[in-house]
Scaffold this motif. Structure first.
Motif, PDB file in Angstrom:
ATOM      1  N   ILE A  58       7.270  -1.220 -27.897  1.00 52.86           N
ATOM      2  CA  ILE A  58       7.974  -0.156 -27.187  1.00 52.86           C
ATOM      3  C   ILE A  58       8.783  -0.760 -26.041  1.00 52.86           C
ATOM      4  CG2 ILE A  58       6.040   0.393 -25.615  1.00 52.86           C
ATOM      5  CD1 ILE A  58       6.832   3.385 -26.092  1.00 52.86           C
ATOM      6  N   ALA A  59       9.932  -0.174 -25.771  1.00 55.03           N
ATOM      7  CA  ALA A  59      10.835  -0.763 -24.783  1.00 55.03           C
ATOM      8  C   ALA A  59      11.270   0.274 -23.755  1.00 55.03           C
ATOM      9  CB  ALA A  59      12.074  -1.320 -25.488  1.00 55.03           C
ATOM     10  N   THR A  60      11.588  -0.237 -22.564  1.00 51.80           N
ATOM     11  CA  THR A  60      12.192   0.619 -21.558  1.00 51.80           C
ATOM     12  C   THR A  60      13.174  -0.207 -20.726  1.00 51.80           C
ATOM     13  OG1 THR A  60      11.786   2.203 -19.770  1.00 51.80           O
ATOM     14  CG2 THR A  60      10.339   0.291 -19.856  1.00 51.80           C
ATOM     15  N   GLU A  61      13.992   0.481 -19.961  1.00 50.33           N
ATOM     16  CA  GLU A  61      14.979  -0.172 -19.101  1.00 50.33           C
ATOM     17  C   GLU A  61      14.497  -0.036 -17.672  1.00 50.33           C
ATOM     18  OE1 GLU A  61      18.265   2.353 -20.007  1.00 50.33           O
ATOM     19  OE2 GLU A  61      18.414   1.634 -22.072  1.00 50.33           O
ATOM     20  N   ASP A  62      14.389  -1.131 -16.960  1.00 46.53           N
ATOM     21  CA  ASP A  62      13.874  -1.012 -15.600  1.00 46.53           C
ATOM     22  C   ASP A  62      14.489  -1.972 -14.584  1.00 46.53           C
ATOM     23  OD1 ASP A  62      12.623  -3.239 -16.663  1.00 46.53           O
ATOM     24  OD2 ASP A  62      10.583  -2.492 -16.476  1.00 46.53           O
ATOM     25  N   HIS A  63      14.605  -3.252 -14.914  1.00 44.91           N
ATOM     26  CA  HIS A  63      14.979  -4.233 -13.890  1.00 44.91           C
ATOM     27  C   HIS A  63      16.404  -4.031 -13.370  1.00 44.91           C
ATOM     28  CE1 HIS A  63      11.348  -6.162 -15.264  1.00 44.91           C
ATOM     29  NE2 HIS A  63      11.476  -7.118 -14.372  1.00 44.91           N
ATOM     30  N   ASN A  64      17.317  -3.695 -14.259  1.00 45.12           N
ATOM     31  CA  ASN A  64      18.736  -3.605 -13.899  1.00 45.12           C
ATOM     32  C   ASN A  64      19.219  -2.198 -13.605  1.00 45.12           C
ATOM     33  OD1 ASN A  64      20.315  -6.305 -14.459  1.00 45.12           O
ATOM     34  ND2 ASN A  64      18.733  -6.173 -16.004  1.00 45.12           N
ATOM     35  N   THR A  65      18.371  -1.213 -13.826  1.00 44.03           N
ATOM     36  CA  THR A  65      18.877   0.156 -13.774  1.00 44.03           C
ATOM     37  C   THR A  65      19.127   0.607 -12.333  1.00 44.03           C
ATOM     38  OG1 THR A  65      16.593   0.898 -13.896  1.00 44.03           O
ATOM     39  CG2 THR A  65      17.856   0.923 -15.935  1.00 44.03           C
ATOM     40  N   PRO A  66      20.233   1.316 -12.118  1.00 47.61           N
ATOM     41  CA  PRO A  66      20.494   1.829 -10.767  1.00 47.61           C
ATOM     42  C   PRO A  66      19.532   2.977 -10.459  1.00 47.61           C
ATOM     43  CG  PRO A  66      22.166   2.605 -12.314  1.00 47.61           C
ATOM     44  CD  PRO A  66      21.277   1.679 -13.082  1.00 47.61           C
ATOM     45  N   THR A  67      19.325   3.255  -9.171  1.00 48.42           N
ATOM     46  CA  THR A  67      18.464   4.370  -8.795  1.00 48.42           C
ATOM     47  C   THR A  67      19.285   5.528  -8.228  1.00 48.42           C
ATOM     48  OG1 THR A  67      18.088   3.320  -6.644  1.00 48.42           O
ATOM     49  CG2 THR A  67      16.451   2.919  -8.361  1.00 48.42           C
ATOM     50  N   LEU A  68      20.603   5.342  -8.220  1.00 48.19           N
ATOM     51  CA  LEU A  68      21.514   6.415  -7.838  1.00 48.19           C
ATOM     52  C   LEU A  68      22.523   6.606  -8.973  1.00 48.19           C
ATOM     53  CD1 LEU A  68      22.375   5.445  -4.133  1.00 48.19           C
ATOM     54  CD2 LEU A  68      20.961   7.368  -4.885  1.00 48.19           C
ATOM     55  N   ASN A  69      23.048   7.789  -9.100  1.00 49.28           N
ATOM     56  CA  ASN A  69      24.107   8.045 -10.089  1.00 49.28           C
ATOM     57  C   ASN A  69      23.757   7.544 -11.488  1.00 49.28           C
ATOM     58  OD1 ASN A  69      25.672   8.994  -7.916  1.00 49.28           O
ATOM     59  ND2 ASN A  69      26.369   6.913  -7.485  1.00 49.28           N
ATOM     60  N   ILE A  70      22.558   7.881 -11.923  1.00 48.18           N
ATOM     61  CA  ILE A  70      22.125   7.315 -13.205  1.00 48.18           C
ATOM     62  C   ILE A  70      22.831   7.958 -14.394  1.00 48.18           C
ATOM     63  CG2 ILE A  70      19.863   6.601 -12.359  1.00 48.18           C
ATOM     64  CD1 ILE A  70      18.706   9.044 -13.851  1.00 48.18           C
ATOM     65  N   ASP A  71      23.600   9.005 -14.121  1.00 46.78           N
ATOM     66  CA  ASP A  71      24.342   9.625 -15.228  1.00 46.78           C
ATOM     67  C   ASP A  71      25.681   8.935 -15.444  1.00 46.78           C
ATOM     68  OD1 ASP A  71      25.045  10.457 -12.703  1.00 46.78           O
ATOM     69  OD2 ASP A  71      25.720  12.443 -13.363  1.00 46.78           O
ATOM     70  N   ARG A  72      26.014   7.975 -14.570  1.00 45.64           N
ATOM     71  CA  ARG A  72      27.275   7.265 -14.741  1.00 45.64           C
ATOM     72  C   ARG A  72      27.030   5.879 -15.337  1.00 45.64           C
ATOM     73  NH1 ARG A  72      29.575   7.901  -9.078  1.00 45.64           N
ATOM     74  NH2 ARG A  72      28.985  10.059  -8.699  1.00 45.64           N
ATOM     75  N   PRO A  73      28.046   5.295 -15.942  1.00 44.74           N
ATOM     76  CA  PRO A  73      27.844   3.958 -16.510  1.00 44.74           C
ATOM     77  C   PRO A  73      27.395   2.974 -15.425  1.00 44.74           C
ATOM     78  CG  PRO A  73      29.973   4.859 -17.174  1.00 44.74           C
ATOM     79  CD  PRO A  73      29.402   5.807 -16.168  1.00 44.74           C
ATOM     80  N   ILE A  74      26.555   2.005 -15.802  1.00 48.47           N
ATOM     81  CA  ILE A  74      26.073   1.006 -14.850  1.00 48.47           C
ATOM     82  C   ILE A  74      27.263   0.187 -14.357  1.00 48.47           C
ATOM     83  CG2 ILE A  74      24.565  -0.994 -14.558  1.00 48.47           C
ATOM     84  CD1 ILE A  74      22.751   0.225 -16.707  1.00 48.47           C
ATOM     85  N   ALA A  75      27.416   0.113 -13.022  1.00 47.92           N
ATOM     86  CA  ALA A  75      28.626  -0.484 -12.448  1.00 47.92           C
ATOM     87  C   ALA A  75      28.677  -2.003 -12.635  1.00 47.92           C
ATOM     88  CB  ALA A  75      28.707  -0.127 -10.959  1.00 47.92           C
ATOM     89  N   ASP A  76      27.551  -2.679 -12.425  1.00 49.90           N
ATOM     90  CA  ASP A  76      27.553  -4.147 -12.528  1.00 49.90           C
ATOM     91  C   ASP A  76      27.632  -4.556 -14.000  1.00 49.90           C
ATOM     92  OD1 ASP A  76      27.195  -6.871 -12.214  1.00 49.90           O
ATOM     93  OD2 ASP A  76      25.029  -6.704 -12.140  1.00 49.90           O
ATOM     94  N   PRO A  77      28.693  -5.307 -14.357  1.00 55.38           N
ATOM     95  CA  PRO A  77      28.882  -5.614 -15.777  1.00 55.38           C
ATOM     96  C   PRO A  77      27.750  -6.445 -16.399  1.00 55.38           C
ATOM     97  CG  PRO A  77      30.499  -6.773 -14.412  1.00 55.38           C
ATOM     98  CD  PRO A  77      29.773  -5.825 -13.516  1.00 55.38           C
ATOM     99  N   VAL A  78      27.154  -7.333 -15.609  1.00 56.29           N
ATOM    100  CA  VAL A  78      26.059  -8.153 -16.155  1.00 56.29           C
ATOM    101  C   VAL A  78      24.833  -7.287 -16.449  1.00 56.29           C
ATOM    102  CG1 VAL A  78      24.501 -10.077 -15.728  1.00 56.29           C
ATOM    103  CG2 VAL A  78      26.886 -10.229 -15.010  1.00 56.29           C
ATOM    104  N   SER A  79      24.509  -6.398 -15.499  1.00 57.21           N
ATOM    105  CA  SER A  79      23.395  -5.473 -15.704  1.00 57.21           C
ATOM    106  C   SER A  79      23.663  -4.567 -16.903  1.00 57.21           C
ATOM    107  CB  SER A  79      23.186  -4.605 -14.466  1.00 57.21           C
ATOM    108  OG  SER A  79      22.714  -5.381 -13.391  1.00 57.21           O
ATOM    109  N   LYS A  80      24.892  -4.102 -16.975  1.00 57.72           N
ATOM    110  CA  LYS A  80      25.259  -3.197 -18.061  1.00 57.72           C
ATOM    111  C   LYS A  80      25.118  -3.903 -19.406  1.00 57.72           C
ATOM    112  CE  LYS A  80      28.869   0.008 -19.542  1.00 57.72           C
ATOM    113  NZ  LYS A  80      28.881  -0.396 -20.930  1.00 57.72           N
ATOM    114  N   LEU A  81      25.549  -5.166 -19.445  1.00 58.89           N
ATOM    115  CA  LEU A  81      25.462  -5.907 -20.695  1.00 58.89           C
ATOM    116  C   LEU A  81      24.003  -6.069 -21.127  1.00 58.89           C
ATOM    117  CD1 LEU A  81      26.745  -7.602 -22.961  1.00 58.89           C
ATOM    118  CD2 LEU A  81      26.513  -9.607 -21.481  1.00 58.89           C
ATOM    119  N   GLN A  82      23.124  -6.376 -20.178  1.00 56.77           N
ATOM    120  CA  GLN A  82      21.717  -6.556 -20.549  1.00 56.77           C
ATOM    121  C   GLN A  82      21.118  -5.250 -21.070  1.00 56.77           C
ATOM    122  OE1 GLN A  82      19.497  -8.644 -17.444  1.00 56.77           O
ATOM    123  NE2 GLN A  82      19.995 -10.574 -18.480  1.00 56.77           N
ATOM    124  N   VAL A  83      21.447  -4.157 -20.403  1.00 62.04           N
ATOM    125  CA  VAL A  83      20.908  -2.863 -20.839  1.00 62.04           C
ATOM    126  C   VAL A  83      21.506  -2.464 -22.197  1.00 62.04           C
ATOM    127  CG1 VAL A  83      20.848  -0.404 -20.304  1.00 62.04           C
ATOM    128  CG2 VAL A  83      20.339  -2.065 -18.517  1.00 62.04           C
TER     129      VAL A  83
END
Ligand code: SF4
Lengths: 465, 199
Positions: A58-83
């Motif tokens: 089972i998997a989840t997203e945690d290390h890179n996820t933002p804690t604000l504006n989570i309904d918007r695309p992840i701003a940091d491209p490296v974090s976004k790529l990992q997710v």
């Protein structure tokens, strides 16, 4: 001769044991997150392999996820790529994933227990060193590297050398205001950050028995900070009651069968540990770290230590470097240290009980004007639970920020970071240099100390209010 | 993992000692989410220098890296091994390897062979004078040979067997996968599954 709990679980999961080779251990549950899994999936792909047991993964997203504006695309491209990579891999290989926005998204070690997939007597692994958290249920749970993640994905097993066992007896009763976080910080200060190396720790004794599941998870979580890959606590009624009505808990006759097995999960009276230490709970006080490793901790009433008083030259050097990095002067009362930021969250102390404890202290009070406080629930479900109880209001009324779930400032892979020189009181587990942001200075504390410190602006316990 | 019995190829003389894993693959390249594609980052800091040995056309296509002493020191990043393999190297020769790098390479199937420093220097000289010198590394015979020279080397039996069988740790476990299936058949049915449950 009897067996220790860890030995029983090991024996029950040994697929193959041949002299001169490591044992091959079966893995009951494999947890994944976005940081340590991409190369493992890529390895499977290159070798034309599949995930052997998607039903145990089972998997989840945690290390890179933002804690604000989570309904918007992840701003940091490296974090976004990992997710995005995790999402694509889970889809391709058929692994269940709890994505941002999902009720069971959150720190992987909070999500497992809340779903009920963490149960007594299991072997549990994750490409994350704080997998030891799950040991609180009487499971053998440890962090693994990326090659091992691939190995488990492909075979649901791991070749492993059997660790030694250490009993840590915490006898007596905790004084009011002293918590599980203080127990584990005191243990690490006692045995050192390498003291547990090569061992599975088993926490025992009255003070451990009296802890809630949340408290036990806090203790087991930081086993790795003492150098041990795993720490566990024998399951009892507290454990069984916690698991009972979770979504993935066994039901009906299965529950009875499970209980019959779980009740055999304790270290036999004549079992022999390779090492045994005892700590008196009555002696413990709220604890706080002053340095840059989790073993550099002291009771809150103490002063910043003087490196000159440390006889071991290596430790003395480490203390000197730590004080320089932390910007502290020997002899300063710990309670005089001013902090800029409070972080309440992480897989150590981001559960509902931790939020309740902090909210109780903050109720009707205000966070000091010189302090920012981030409250980051361990999972989306914890956040909702807290909101149902009105805890979010308590935090917001006090002037704290109420965020979405994730690892957040525990390691600052997302935007939640300390600025250089900024000082935090943090309920997380690592005070390494730069852990919460480049140049950031971290003091590890319990949720109670975090809340009291937020109000006073200096390291404090609720008793100081 | 591919079986390694014997390999013949041309070589690159990397006449530097203490090449650490940060030099083999700089940290900026670690953000990649794959195990492949690291060849671009291999020796990243040096690759802009046209004089760097890997950039010399006469050494293009080489598959044997002849390195200086203490190759692979520093961090434990597995990416260092992946980068060498992605670039096309099959064998690294050196008079001494860092432990962790050697362990990682043996896991991933990159053959690391320890030869006396004077032999390394002779190979450097041979390859410098004729970049087309073919080097044969036989794991079967435990020898490195080129021209009329044959040098024996030592490797432990377990690793040799594993590499000759082409077995990475996963491959090894796969050999006993029937035992895993037998074990699975007797697992208690109350053990949790991660598949979604209706509740
Ligand atoms: S909360 Fe911190 S320690 Fe826990 S998994 Fe996330 S980054 Fe690691």
């Amino acid at each position: 001769m009897g067996k220790t709990l860890a030995e029983k679980i090991w024996a029950d999961h040994t697929v193959r044991s041949v002299a001169g080779e490591p044992d091959l251990l079966y893995i009951d549950l494999h947890l994944l997150h976005e940081v340590t899994s991409p190369q493992a999936f890529d390895g499977l792909r290159l070798a034309g392999r599949t995930v052997r047991r998607t039903d145990l993964t089972i998997a989840t997203e945690d290390h890179n996820t933002p804690t604000l504006n989570i309904d918007r695309p992840i701003a940091d491209p490296v974090s976004k790529l990992q997710v995005d990579t995790l999402r694509a891999n889970c889809k391709e290989f058929g692994v269940r994933l709890h994505s941002l926005g999902d009720l069971d998204q959150g720190v992987v070690h909070v999500v497992g227990p809340q779903l009920g997939v963490t149960q007594p007597g299991m072997t549990i692994v994750c490409g994350d060193s704080h997998t030891s958290t799950h040991g609180a249920f009487g499971a053998l749970a440890f962090g693994i590297g990326t090659s091992e993640v691939e190995h488990v994905l492909a075979t649901q097993t791991l070749p492993l050398i059997r660790p030694k066992t250490m009993a840590i007896n915490v006898e007596g009763k905790l004084k009011p205001g002293v918590t599980s976080k203080d127990i584990i910080l005191a243990i690490i200060a006692k045995i050192g950050t390498g003291g547990g190396q090569g061992y599975v720790l088993e926490y025992r004794g009255e003070a451990i028995r009296n802890l809630s599941m949340e408290g036990r998870m806090t203790v087991c979580n930081m086993s790795i900070e003492a150098g041990a890959r795993a720490g566990l606590i024998a399951p009892d009624e507290t454990t069984f009651n916690y698991v009972k009505n979770k979504a993935h808990a066994p039901k009906g006759a299965e529950w009875d069968a499970a209980m019959a097995y779980w009740k055999t999960l304790f270290s036999d009276a004549d079992a022999k540990f390779d090492r045994e230490i005892t700590i008196n709970a009555d002696d413990l006080a709220p604890f706080v770290t002053w340095g840059t490793n989790p073993g550099q901790g002291l009771p809150l009433n103490s002063n910043v230590p003087n490196p000159a008083d440390i006889s071991d030259p290596e430790e003395r050097g480490a203390a000197e470097r730590a004080l320089t990095y932390m910007g502290l002067t020997a002899g300063t009362p710990l309670k005089a240290i001013k902090v800029d930021t409070i972080f309440l969250g992480s897989c150590t102390n981001g559960r509902i009980e931790d939020l309740r404890a902090a909210a109780e202290v903050l109720k009707g009070k205000k966070v000091s004007g010189t302090v920012r406080m981030l409250v980051v629930p361990g999972s989306a479900r914890v956040r909702l639970e807290a909101e149902a109880e009105g805890l979010d209001k308590v935090f917001l009324d006090a002037g704290a920020e109420w965020r979405n779930a994730g690892c957040s400032m525990c390691l600052g892979m997302n935007p939640d970071q300390l600025a250089p020189g900024e000082r935090s009181a943090s309920t997380s587990n690592r005070n390494f240099e730069g852990r919460q942001g480049k140049g950031g200075r971290t003091h590890l504390v319990s949720p109670l100390v975090a809340a009291a410190t937020a109000i006073r602006g200096t390291l404090s316990s609720p008793a100081d209010l | 993992m591919e079986k390694f019995i014997t390999h013949t190829g041309t070589a690159v003389p990397l006449q530097r000692s203490n090449v650490d894993t940060d030099q083999i693959i700089p940290a900026v390249y670690l953000k990649r989410v794959t195990k492949s594609g690291f060849e671009d980052g291999l020796f990243g800091a040096w690759r802009n220098d046209p004089e760097f040995v890997l950039n010399k056309p006469e050494f293009a296509g080489a598959t044997v890296l002849v390195a200086g002493v203490d190759f692979g020191t520093g961090s434990s990043r597995e990416h260092a091994v992946w980068a060498l393999q992605n670039y096309g190297f099959k064998v690294v020769l050196s008079s001494r390897f860092a432990d962790i790098f050697r362990g990682n390479s043996q896991k991933a199937g990159l053959l690391t062979v320890v030869l006396p420093q004077e032999e390394i220097e002779k190979i450097w000289a041979a390859v410098e004078s004729d970049p087309k010198t073919a080097i044969t590394v036989s794991l079967e015979d435990k020898t490195v040979s080129y021209g009329s020279t044959t040098i024996p080397f030592v490797i432990d039996d377990y690793t040799r067997w594993r590499l000759m069988e082409g077995l990475d740790d996963i491959g090894l476990t796969m050999k006993n996968i029937d035992e895993v299936s037998v074990f699975e058949a007797s697992r208690a049915s109350f053990k949790p599954k991660t598949l979604p449950v209706l509740s």
